[in-house]
Design a protein around this motif. Structure first.
Motif, PDB file in Angstrom:
ATOM      1  N   GLY A 155       0.818  -1.207   0.000  1.00  0.00           N
ATOM      2  CA  GLY A 155       0.000   0.000   0.000  1.00  0.00           C
ATOM      3  C   GLY A 155       0.850   1.253   0.000  1.00  0.00           C
ATOM      4  N   ARG A 156       1.851   1.286   0.858  1.00  0.00           N
ATOM      5  CA  ARG A 156       2.738   2.457   0.922  1.00  0.00           C
ATOM      6  C   ARG A 156       3.494   2.640  -0.390  1.00  0.00           C
ATOM      7  NH1 ARG A 156       5.415   0.939   6.595  1.00  0.00           N
ATOM      8  NH2 ARG A 156       4.154  -0.927   6.257  1.00  0.00           N
ATOM      9  N   GLY A 157       4.016   1.541  -0.925  1.00  0.00           N
ATOM     10  CA  GLY A 157       4.767   1.634  -2.176  1.00  0.00           C
ATOM     11  C   GLY A 157       3.898   2.065  -3.337  1.00  0.00           C
ATOM     12  N   THR A 158       2.687   1.520  -3.405  1.00  0.00           N
ATOM     13  CA  THR A 158       1.753   1.923  -4.456  1.00  0.00           C
ATOM     14  C   THR A 158       1.378   3.391  -4.302  1.00  0.00           C
ATOM     15  OG1 THR A 158       0.858  -0.326  -4.513  1.00  0.00           O
ATOM     16  CG2 THR A 158      -0.448   1.396  -5.554  1.00  0.00           C
ATOM     17  N   GLY A 159       1.225   3.842  -3.052  1.00  0.00           N
ATOM     18  CA  GLY A 159       0.929   5.248  -2.801  1.00  0.00           C
ATOM     19  C   GLY A 159       2.040   6.159  -3.285  1.00  0.00           C
ATOM     20  N   LEU A 160       3.278   5.745  -3.085  1.00  0.00           N
ATOM     21  CA  LEU A 160       4.402   6.544  -3.564  1.00  0.00           C
ATOM     22  C   LEU A 160       4.398   6.629  -5.089  1.00  0.00           C
ATOM     23  CD1 LEU A 160       7.187   5.233  -1.154  1.00  0.00           C
ATOM     24  CD2 LEU A 160       6.340   7.576  -1.269  1.00  0.00           C
ATOM     25  N   TRP A 161       4.128   5.502  -5.754  1.00  0.00           N
ATOM     26  CA  TRP A 161       4.074   5.507  -7.220  1.00  0.00           C
ATOM     27  C   TRP A 161       2.951   6.425  -7.705  1.00  0.00           C
ATOM     28  CZ3 TRP A 161       0.708   4.683 -11.196  1.00  0.00           C
ATOM     29  CH2 TRP A 161       1.272   4.573 -12.469  1.00  0.00           C
ATOM     30  N   THR A 162       1.770   6.268  -7.115  1.00  0.00           N
ATOM     31  CA  THR A 162       0.632   7.110  -7.492  1.00  0.00           C
ATOM     32  C   THR A 162       0.947   8.583  -7.259  1.00  0.00           C
ATOM     33  OG1 THR A 162      -0.891   5.321  -6.892  1.00  0.00           O
ATOM     34  CG2 THR A 162      -1.827   7.541  -7.076  1.00  0.00           C
ATOM     35  N   GLY A 163       1.580   8.879  -6.111  1.00  0.00           N
ATOM     36  CA  GLY A 163       1.936  10.259  -5.796  1.00  0.00           C
ATOM     37  C   GLY A 163       2.878  10.849  -6.820  1.00  0.00           C
ATOM     38  N   CYS A 164       3.887  10.090  -7.226  1.00  0.00           N
ATOM     39  CA  CYS A 164       4.846  10.587  -8.226  1.00  0.00           C
ATOM     40  C   CYS A 164       4.166  10.833  -9.568  1.00  0.00           C
ATOM     41  CB  CYS A 164       5.990   9.580  -8.395  1.00  0.00           C
ATOM     42  SG  CYS A 164       7.157   9.565  -7.025  1.00  0.00           S
ATOM     43  N   PHE A 165       3.283   9.928  -9.962  1.00  0.00           N
ATOM     44  CA  PHE A 165       2.614  10.084 -11.252  1.00  0.00           C
ATOM     45  C   PHE A 165       1.710  11.309 -11.257  1.00  0.00           C
ATOM     46  CE2 PHE A 165      -0.947   8.908 -14.168  1.00  0.00           C
ATOM     47  CZ  PHE A 165      -0.230   9.051 -15.346  1.00  0.00           C
ATOM     48  N   PHE A 166       0.923  11.499 -10.200  1.00  0.00           N
ATOM     49  CA  PHE A 166       0.018  12.648 -10.151  1.00  0.00           C
ATOM     50  C   PHE A 166       0.775  13.949  -9.895  1.00  0.00           C
ATOM     51  CE2 PHE A 166      -3.269   9.523 -10.144  1.00  0.00           C
ATOM     52  CZ  PHE A 166      -4.399  10.176 -10.597  1.00  0.00           C
ATOM     53  N   LEU A 167       1.920  13.875  -9.241  1.00  0.00           N
ATOM     54  CA  LEU A 167       2.752  15.073  -9.118  1.00  0.00           C
ATOM     55  C   LEU A 167       3.232  15.508 -10.493  1.00  0.00           C
ATOM     56  CD1 LEU A 167       4.165  17.138  -7.312  1.00  0.00           C
ATOM     57  CD2 LEU A 167       6.081  15.539  -7.085  1.00  0.00           C
ATOM     58  N   GLY A 168       3.553  14.550 -11.337  1.00  0.00           N
ATOM     59  CA  GLY A 168       3.913  14.875 -12.710  1.00  0.00           C
ATOM     60  C   GLY A 168       2.764  15.525 -13.452  1.00  0.00           C
ATOM     61  N   GLN A 169       1.534  15.038 -13.219  1.00  0.00           N
ATOM     62  CA  GLN A 169       0.347  15.629 -13.837  1.00  0.00           C
ATOM     63  C   GLN A 169       0.175  17.072 -13.409  1.00  0.00           C
ATOM     64  OE1 GLN A 169      -3.297  13.383 -13.331  1.00  0.00           O
ATOM     65  NE2 GLN A 169      -4.545  15.221 -13.398  1.00  0.00           N
ATOM     66  N   PHE A 170       0.335  17.341 -12.125  1.00  0.00           N
ATOM     67  CA  PHE A 170       0.156  18.704 -11.615  1.00  0.00           C
ATOM     68  C   PHE A 170       1.287  19.622 -12.072  1.00  0.00           C
ATOM     69  CE2 PHE A 170       0.691  22.000  -8.356  1.00  0.00           C
ATOM     70  CZ  PHE A 170      -0.594  22.534  -8.330  1.00  0.00           C
ATOM     71  N   ALA A 171       2.513  19.082 -12.116  1.00  0.00           N
ATOM     72  CA  ALA A 171       3.677  19.917 -12.413  1.00  0.00           C
ATOM     73  C   ALA A 171       3.843  20.214 -13.896  1.00  0.00           C
ATOM     74  CB  ALA A 171       4.947  19.235 -11.890  1.00  0.00           C
ATOM     75  N   ALA A 172       3.292  19.363 -14.764  1.00  0.00           N
ATOM     76  CA  ALA A 172       3.539  19.493 -16.203  1.00  0.00           C
ATOM     77  C   ALA A 172       3.273  20.894 -16.747  1.00  0.00           C
ATOM     78  CB  ALA A 172       2.728  18.446 -16.963  1.00  0.00           C
ATOM     79  N   PRO A 173       2.082  21.469 -16.554  1.00  0.00           N
ATOM     80  CA  PRO A 173       1.851  22.806 -17.124  1.00  0.00           C
ATOM     81  C   PRO A 173       2.731  23.881 -16.509  1.00  0.00           C
ATOM     82  CG  PRO A 173       0.020  22.154 -15.697  1.00  0.00           C
ATOM     83  CD  PRO A 173       0.886  20.950 -15.867  1.00  0.00           C
ATOM     84  N   ILE A 174       3.083  23.727 -15.227  1.00  0.00           N
ATOM     85  CA  ILE A 174       3.942  24.707 -14.561  1.00  0.00           C
ATOM     86  C   ILE A 174       5.352  24.644 -15.125  1.00  0.00           C
ATOM     87  CG2 ILE A 174       4.899  25.420 -12.331  1.00  0.00           C
ATOM     88  CD1 ILE A 174       2.418  24.123 -11.028  1.00  0.00           C
ATOM     89  N   VAL A 175       5.878  23.418 -15.257  1.00  0.00           N
ATOM     90  CA  VAL A 175       7.234  23.228 -15.776  1.00  0.00           C
ATOM     91  C   VAL A 175       7.342  23.725 -17.208  1.00  0.00           C
ATOM     92  CG1 VAL A 175       8.949  21.489 -16.440  1.00  0.00           C
ATOM     93  CG2 VAL A 175       7.778  21.306 -14.233  1.00  0.00           C
ATOM     94  N   VAL A 176       6.367  23.370 -18.040  1.00  0.00           N
ATOM     95  CA  VAL A 176       6.419  23.755 -19.456  1.00  0.00           C
ATOM     96  C   VAL A 176       6.285  25.268 -19.612  1.00  0.00           C
ATOM     97  CG1 VAL A 176       5.292  23.522 -21.700  1.00  0.00           C
ATOM     98  CG2 VAL A 176       5.569  21.528 -20.230  1.00  0.00           C
ATOM     99  N   ALA A 177       5.401  25.884 -18.820  1.00  0.00           N
ATOM    100  CA  ALA A 177       5.254  27.343 -18.896  1.00  0.00           C
ATOM    101  C   ALA A 177       6.558  28.044 -18.522  1.00  0.00           C
ATOM    102  CB  ALA A 177       4.122  27.797 -17.980  1.00  0.00           C
ATOM    103  N   ALA A 178       7.225  27.538 -17.482  1.00  0.00           N
ATOM    104  CA  ALA A 178       8.499  28.125 -17.067  1.00  0.00           C
ATOM    105  C   ALA A 178       9.561  27.952 -18.148  1.00  0.00           C
ATOM    106  CB  ALA A 178       8.968  27.491 -15.761  1.00  0.00           C
ATOM    107  N   LEU A 179       9.625  26.773 -18.757  1.00  0.00           N
ATOM    108  CA  LEU A 179      10.606  26.515 -19.809  1.00  0.00           C
ATOM    109  C   LEU A 179      10.315  27.352 -21.061  1.00  0.00           C
ATOM    110  CD1 LEU A 179      11.026  22.631 -19.531  1.00  0.00           C
ATOM    111  CD2 LEU A 179      12.719  24.378 -18.948  1.00  0.00           C
ATOM    112  N   GLN A 180       9.044  27.527 -21.376  1.00  0.00           N
ATOM    113  CA  GLN A 180       8.696  28.361 -22.534  1.00  0.00           C
ATOM    114  C   GLN A 180       9.208  29.787 -22.350  1.00  0.00           C
ATOM    115  OE1 GLN A 180       4.317  26.724 -22.962  1.00  0.00           O
ATOM    116  NE2 GLN A 180       4.721  28.077 -24.672  1.00  0.00           N
ATOM    117  N   GLY A 181       9.072  30.306 -21.135  1.00  0.00           N
ATOM    118  CA  GLY A 181       9.555  31.656 -20.870  1.00  0.00           C
ATOM    119  C   GLY A 181      11.058  31.761 -20.992  1.00  0.00           C
ATOM    120  N   GLN A 182      11.760  30.713 -20.577  1.00  0.00           N
ATOM    121  CA  GLN A 182      13.221  30.733 -20.614  1.00  0.00           C
ATOM    122  C   GLN A 182      13.778  30.441 -22.010  1.00  0.00           C
ATOM    123  OE1 GLN A 182      15.452  31.459 -18.094  1.00  0.00           O
ATOM    124  NE2 GLN A 182      13.655  32.100 -16.901  1.00  0.00           N
TER     125      GLN A 182
END
Length: 403
Positions: free
Chosen positions: A341-368
Motif C-alpha cells: 500500500g505504501r509503495g503503491t501510494g508513492l508511485w501514485t503520488g509521483c505520477f500525479f505530481l507529474g500531472q500537476f507539475a507538467a503545465p507549470i514546468v512547461v510554462a516556465a521553460l517556454q519563458g526561458q
C-alpha cells in the motif's frame, strides 16, 4: 530473537479467489480520480465567465479544476500506509462514499473559495481510491493476470477520458457550469459493488521484534523518479495539445478534441502492446517507450503540417501507453506485500505530481527558451537520453512481462 511469520491470522487470511468481476470493479474505481479533472474540461470557459468578478479568477478557477491532482500526489503515500494498517476494502469503500458526497457538493456551492476547499477534500479521497484500487489489483492477481489488469487499468483510464469529456460537455450544455459535478454520483454504485463483492486480500504479516517491514528504497527510488519524469512529459502532450497543434496551423476545439481522442486511444493501444512483449525486461520496455516519446516530440516540434503533428502526438502516446504499465508493474513486483500500500501510494503520488507539475514546468521553460517548439525538442532530447540509459541497463536484467 528470530522473526516470526504469521500466516494464519483469521482477520487477514481468506479463502476468496479474485475473478474478472473483482478486476472490473477495481478498474471502475480507478477511473474515478481521472474523472475529477477530465469531466470539467468542457465547462472551464463557463466557470471562468461565472467567477470573472473574483480577484485572481484566471488563476483560481484552473486551480479549482487541478488541485485534486496535487492532493493525490501529496496524500497517496499516507493513504497507502493506512490501507496497509487498516485494510484495503474499508479504506476504498469510505473513500468512494466521500468522493461521491464531496464531489457533488460544488453543484450547490456559489463561492469559489468553498468550491476549492471541497476539491481539496475530493483530492484526498481520490488519493485513497487510486492507491488502494491499484494495490488491490496487485493483491488479487499475480504474474500474467496482474500484468493484464495493470494494462487494462491504464487503457481504461485513457479511453474513459473520451467518454467523460463528452458526457461532461452534454451536462454543461443542458445544466450549466455545475452540470458535470453530477458525474461524481457514479461513485455510489461502485461503492456498493465494493461492499458486496470485494474481499480483504490474503496477506502474510511479518512481525519482527525490532522494526516493521521496510520499503526497498534502493530498488524503487529510481523507478519513482522515472515515473515522475514520465508523468511530466505525458501530461505535457495532454495539457498543451492545442498549443502543440497550433504550431502548424489554426485549430478549432473540435479538431483538438478529435486529435485528443486519438492520443488517448494511442495510450490504450500502447498499454495493450505492453502485454505482447513476452519475457521483455523493464529496461527494454522503458527504452522502447522513451524512444517512441522522443520520436513523437521531435516530430511535433519540427512538423510543418497538422497531419504530421497529429501522427507525432499519437506516436508519443503509444510510448506512454507502454511506459505507464511498465513502471507500475515493475514497482509492484519489487514491493513486499506488507508494504504494498505504501509503495503503491508513492508511485501514485509521483505520477500525479507529474500531472500537476507538467503545465507549470512547461510554462516556465517556454519563458526561458522562447517557444514551445524548443521545449518539445528538449523533452525529445531528454527522452532519448533516458532511452540510452535504459539500453545500457538491459544486459543482465530480469524479465518483467511473463511468458
Amino acid at each position: 530473537m528470530k522473526n516470526k511469520l504469521v500466516d494464519s491470522d483469521p482477520k487477514i487470511r481468506t479463502n476468496n479467489i479474485a475473478s474478472t468481476q473483482h478486476g472490473i470493479i477495481l478498474i471502475l474505481a480507478a477511473v474515478m480520480p481521472a474523472m475529477a479533472i477530465i469531466s470539467l474540461v468542457p465547462v472551464l470557459p463557463l466557470l471562468l465567465q461565472e467567477f470573472a468578478s473574483v480577484k485572481g479568477y484566471e488563476f483560481l478557477v484552473p486551480i479549482a479544476m487541478t488541485v485534486p491532482a496535487l492532493c493525490v500526489a501529496l496524500f497517496s503515500p499516507l493513504a497507502g500506509w493506512i490501507s496497509d494498517k487498516a485494510g484495503r476494502k474499508s479504506v476504498l469503500l469510505y473513500a468512494l462514499l466521500i468522493y461521491a458526497a464531496i464531489g457533488l457538493l460544488p453543484y450547490f456551492l456559489s463561492e469559489l473559495s468553498h468550491i476549492i476547499a471541497a476539491r481539496v477534500v475530493l483530492g484526498i479521497a481520490e488519493a485513497a481510491i487510486m492507491t488502494v484500487a491499484t494495490a488491490l489489483i496487485a493483491d488479487y492477481f499475480k504474474g500474467k493476470a496482474r500484468e493484464r489488469w495493470v494494462a487494462i487499468q491504464i487503457a481504461s483510464v485513457s479511453l474513459s477520458a473520451i467518454v467523460l469529456i463528452a458526457i461532461g460537455g452534454l451536462l454543461g450544455e443542458f445544466l450549466g457550469s455545475r452540470g458535470p459535478f453530477l458525474l461524481y454520483l457514479l461513485a455510489l454504485p461502485i461503492a456498493l459493488f465494493v461492499w458486496l463483492v470485494l474481499f480483504e486480500p490474503e496477506r502474510n504479516v511479518v512481525h519482527t521484534d525490532s522494526r516493521a517491514p521496510s520499503l526497498p528504497w534502493l530498488k524503487i527510488l529510481p523507478l519513482l523518479f522515472t515515473t515522475l519524469f514520465v508523468g511530466i512529459i505525458f501530461y505535457t502532450v495532454i495539457v498543451k495539445l492545442g498549443e502543440i497543434l497550433a504550431l502548424t496551423t489554426t485549430v478549432t476545439p473540435a479538431i483538438i478534441g478529435g486529435i485528443g481522442a486519438g492520443a488517448n486511444i494511442g495510450v490504450a493501444l500502447g498499454s495493450f502492446i505492453f502485454k505482447r512483449f513476452k519475457g521483455a525486461s523493464g529496461p527494454t520496455l522503458i527504452s522502447i517507450g522513451l524512444m517512441l516519446a522522443a520520436v513523437g516530440y521531435c516530430g511535433a516540434a519540427l512538423s510543418g503540417n497538422l497531419v504530421l503533428s497529429s501522427i507525432s502526438v499519437i506516436v508519443a502516446c503509444l510510448g506512454f501507453g507502454t511506459l505507464l504499465p511498465t513502471m507500475l508493474t515493475w514497482v509492484l513486483k519489487e514491493l513486499p506485500e506488507n508494504v504494498r500500500g505504501r509503495g503503491t501510494g508513492l508511485w501514485t503520488g509521483c505520477f500525479f505530481l507529474g500531472q500537476f507539475a507538467a503545465p507549470i514546468v512547461v510554462a516556465a521553460l517556454q519563458g526561458q527558451m522562447g517557444g514551445l517548439d524548443k521545449v518539445l525538442m528538449l523533452i525529445a532530447a531528454l527522452s532519448l537520453v533516458g532511452a540510452f540509459v535504459a539500453v545500457v541497463k538491459i544486459k543482465g536484467a530480469q524479465g518483467l512481462v511473463s511468458h
